[in-house]
Design an enzyme around this catalytic site. Sequence first.
Site, PDB file in Angstrom:
ATOM      1  N   SER A  45     100.765  -0.893 -20.255  1.00 55.48           N
ATOM      2  CA  SER A  45     101.631  -0.174 -21.577  1.00 55.48           C
ATOM      3  C   SER A  45     102.157  -1.247 -22.982  1.00 55.48           C
ATOM      4  O   SER A  45     102.802  -0.634 -24.002  1.00 55.48           O
ATOM      5  CB  SER A  45     102.655   0.515 -20.128  1.00 55.48           C
ATOM      6  OG  SER A  45     103.274  -0.765 -19.825  1.00 55.48           O
ATOM      7  N   ASP A 336     113.267  -0.346 -22.057  1.00 52.94           N
ATOM      8  CA  ASP A 336     113.678   0.933 -20.492  1.00 52.94           C
ATOM      9  C   ASP A 336     113.849  -0.595 -19.750  1.00 52.94           C
ATOM     10  O   ASP A 336     113.669  -1.689 -19.963  1.00 52.94           O
ATOM     11  CB  ASP A 336     112.737   1.823 -20.178  1.00 52.94           C
ATOM     12  CG  ASP A 336     111.266   1.129 -20.130  1.00 52.94           C
ATOM     13  OD1 ASP A 336     110.788  -0.076 -19.921  1.00 52.94           O
ATOM     14  OD2 ASP A 336     110.605   1.919 -20.498  1.00 52.94           O
ATOM     15  N   HIS A 339     109.774  -2.442 -20.637  1.00 48.56           N
ATOM     16  CA  HIS A 339     109.367  -2.825 -22.028  1.00 48.56           C
ATOM     17  C   HIS A 339     110.332  -3.298 -22.656  1.00 48.56           C
ATOM     18  O   HIS A 339     111.705  -2.982 -22.700  1.00 48.56           O
ATOM     19  CB  HIS A 339     108.529  -1.476 -22.396  1.00 48.56           C
ATOM     20  CG  HIS A 339     107.316  -1.005 -21.436  1.00 48.56           C
ATOM     21  ND1 HIS A 339     107.647   0.202 -20.337  1.00 48.56           N
ATOM     22  CD2 HIS A 339     106.323  -1.025 -20.630  1.00 48.56           C
ATOM     23  CE1 HIS A 339     107.277   0.611 -19.677  1.00 48.56           C
ATOM     24  NE2 HIS A 339     106.175  -0.739 -20.209  1.00 48.56           N
TER      25      HIS A 339
END
Length: 378
Positions: A45, A336, A339
């Site tokens: 991600s 978040d 990340h």
Amino acid sequence: MAPTGTTLFLILVHIWFCTVLFISNTCKATRPTPKFPAILVFGDSTVDTGNNNYLKTLFKGNHYPYGQDFPGHVTTGRFSNGKLVPDFLASMLNIKETVPPFLDPSLSDNDLVTGVSFASGGSGFDDITGSVGGIIPFSKQVEYFKRYIVRVQGIVGEKEAKKLISSAVVVISAGTNDFGFNFYDIPTRRLELNISGYQDFLQNKLHIFIEELYELGCRRMAITGLPPIGCLPIQITVKFESPHDRRCIEEENLDALVYNKKLARLLPKIQSLLPRSKIVYADVYMPLIDMINNPLNFGFLETKRGCCGTGLVEAGPFCNSLTAVCDNVLEYLFWDSIHPSQAAYLYISKYLEKKIIPELLDYDNQSQPLVTLFDQTG
């Protein structure tokens, strides 16, 4: 005889057109030549620019507030408030401003030949990482890359496609999910391997992956190490019961440092086995830990929780349009609970531009960049 109104109007239009044409040609002539013809990205991600949008998975970032600071405030599927490291690197290297996901059905020929991301949020080097999450494992990322090669060959021809891929910069970023999902939080692998054994297991998987990319024509690769995993907000939340007792988990950070040292030793050995390759270690631990230890130097006030929601657990589907966000994301290292924010990614990118790109450019098999095939401004 004095010019009529119509004649004067036509003269002015002609002058305007010539001026615009001159400025346009001047800008194109002075646009810096890309340092690499393309950027190809594999991983999780941290470098997924939107592939998970096209998968049957819950782990997506294609909803608000993700992308709130991306150009046009678009929710692209990037797991951050804005751009990721591949985007910044592509811009710094004069390739293009953003790196699209390979699964985007609207990709243009120029999008393809200048590079895409094959990464998928939730992926890792271990086959069981994200296996029940519907994401793209590394084995499938390789299969997508094979399809990419065929499409590029159809655009520029087999010979030029080979030159492009061998000259492209390849970025591989993964490993954090493997430790989080399989060792620390859900001890699947810990039942059979100790931490050192699992580090070696993952790096053996990485070795195989690098060789696969090499066989497909890749020659210049940057492999990121692990970040300070113990400082991720979600890891701190899992470890400490009290929301007021938030500090980095030193044991997990030490594990990451050991992994990175092993990786830094391994990559030159792999390079020596692959003729005319350049495979470099990209340190993301140091720039991140520097931001954590010296936040004010980078304008950050909060480093132990994310901007989205409470910042303790929110990520993916749990960071959504119903979730409140912080007032000033520029003060937050993390977007978040997992990340980094766009601001943090920018600092990491600048660090890599300074430390890693010169190593990749120091390569004795540079091919002529295919910058004349397509308009690089597209």
